[in-house]
Design an enzyme around this catalytic site. Sequence first.
Site, short mmCIF file in Angstrom:
data_model
loop_
_atom_site.label_atom_id
_atom_site.label_comp_id
_atom_site.label_asym_id
_atom_site.label_seq_id
_atom_site.Cartn_x
_atom_site.Cartn_y
_atom_site.Cartn_z
N PHE A 1 1.58 -0.93 -6.80
CA PHE A 1 2.66 -1.76 -7.34
C PHE A 1 2.20 -3.23 -7.50
CE2 PHE A 1 5.33 1.20 -4.50
CZ PHE A 1 5.32 2.20 -5.45
N GLU B 1 0.84 -1.19 0.00
CA GLU B 1 0.00 0.00 0.00
C GLU B 1 0.88 1.25 0.00
OE1 GLU B 1 -3.53 -2.00 2.77
OE2 GLU B 1 -2.61 -0.10 3.37
N GLU C 1 8.45 -17.30 -2.52
CA GLU C 1 8.45 -16.08 -3.33
C GLU C 1 9.86 -15.52 -3.49
OE1 GLU C 1 6.43 -11.59 -3.43
OE2 GLU C 1 5.77 -13.07 -1.94
N ARG D 1 33.45 -7.63 -31.32
CA ARG D 1 33.66 -6.20 -31.48
C ARG D 1 35.14 -5.85 -31.36
NH1 ARG D 1 30.64 -2.10 -33.68
NH2 ARG D 1 31.29 -0.10 -32.80
#
Length: 388
Positions: A157, A128, A245, A271
Site C-alpha cells: 500500500f 507491511e 500527516e 435538476r
Amino acid sequence: MPRYRWETEEHELFRESLRKFLQKEAEPRYDQWEKDRLIPKSFWKQLGELGFLCPQVDEKYGGLGLDFSFGVIIGEEMERIGAGLTGVGLHNDIVVPYIEAYGTDAQKKKYLPGCVTGDRITAIAMTEPGTGSDLAGIRTTAIRDGDHYVVNGQKTFITNGINGNLALVAVKTDPDAEPRHRGVSLLLIEEGTPGFTKGRKLDKVGMHSQDTAELYFEDCRVPADNLLGEEGKGFHYMMEKLQQERLVVALAAQTAMEDMLRLTVDYVKSRDAFGRPVAAFQNTQFKLAEIATETELGKAFLESLIADHLDGKDIVTKVSMAKSWITDTAKRAAADCMQLHGGYGYMEEYKIARRYRDIPVMSIYAGTNEIMKTIIAKNMGLSGAGAR
C-alpha cells in the site's frame, strides 16, 4: 477573500497561481490520468519548476523557505482537482520533512534539491502485509554488515510506489529489541539499489490515478550513510511526524466535503423532478443543510488546528479527533450527495461518483480511525487505553 484568518496577501497570490496552473494543466487531463492509473512524471517536473514542490525547504537546498501554511494551500488545491493527487502532499508534507528534521547535512545536500525540482519523487514505506497500523510489529529487517545494511522484507500500500525513486523505509535494525519499537530505524533507499524491486501497481477501489504499489527487498545492500537519524529511533521519529500527516488527511477530507457540497447544491438546483427543482424538496434541503453545517464545523476546527500546528503546539489529541470525525463525516456526505444526484451520481462522468469511491480510504490510512479513538481515549486518561 482569504480562506483562513492567518492567510496573507502572499498566501492568496500563491493560491491563485497554483489554481490557475491546475485548471490549465491538471483539470483537463485528470480523467485520462484516472484511466491510465498514473500521473505522469512530467507533471511533477512542472510543479517543481513553479515552486509547488516542498516550498518549505530551505533556500540553500533550492526551496522557498516557506512554512506549512503554504503546504495547506497546495493540499487543498490538489484535492479540489481529485484525490489521486494526494501523492504530492505526501511528498511535500510527510516524507521530505523527515529528511529536513533528521537528515545529515550530506543527506540534505544529496536529496532535497531533487525533491524540490521533481527529479526525486518520494514514498514512505511503513505498512507491511499483516501489520497494518502496528508499526512496532514490522518484520522488514536491516542487519548491519560493515558499512552497509542488508535489508530483507516486503512493504505494501505504498503511495508513489511506482513513480517514486526514493523510499523512506521503516526497518528493524534490532529484531530482538524489547520493547519492540526500540528496534525500529529509518533508511533512505534509492530506486535502482540492487535487491530493491517494485511489485505490481495495486488496483484500488478509488484514487485510481494515485500510483500505489508493493515494494520488495531481497538482500538489498544499503549504505550505512543512508540511515536517517539514529539507529533505533525510527519509531520515535514516526510518532513525531504523524501529527502533521494526520492533519494533512483531515484537510483533504474537509476539502473533498466542501467540493461535494458545491457540486450537489449546483446539481439539485438545475435538476427537476415531478415538475419542480430537486432543491425544492424538504428532504433535499434538510440533507444539504446538515452537510453544510458539518462542513462549517470541520473548517473551523481545522483552522484552529492549523494555527496551533504552525505555532508548534502539541495537537495530537485534537488532530486525532479531526482525522477521525472529518473523514467519517465526509464518507456520510459522499453517500448522501450521491443519493441526491440520483442515477447520474453512479455514472463515472459525474465527479460525485469519483468522490464516493475515493473518500472511504481516508478513514484507513495514516492510522485507522479506530486507532485515532484509541489515542484520544489514552490521552483522556482512560484506563486500559492503548499507546499512540
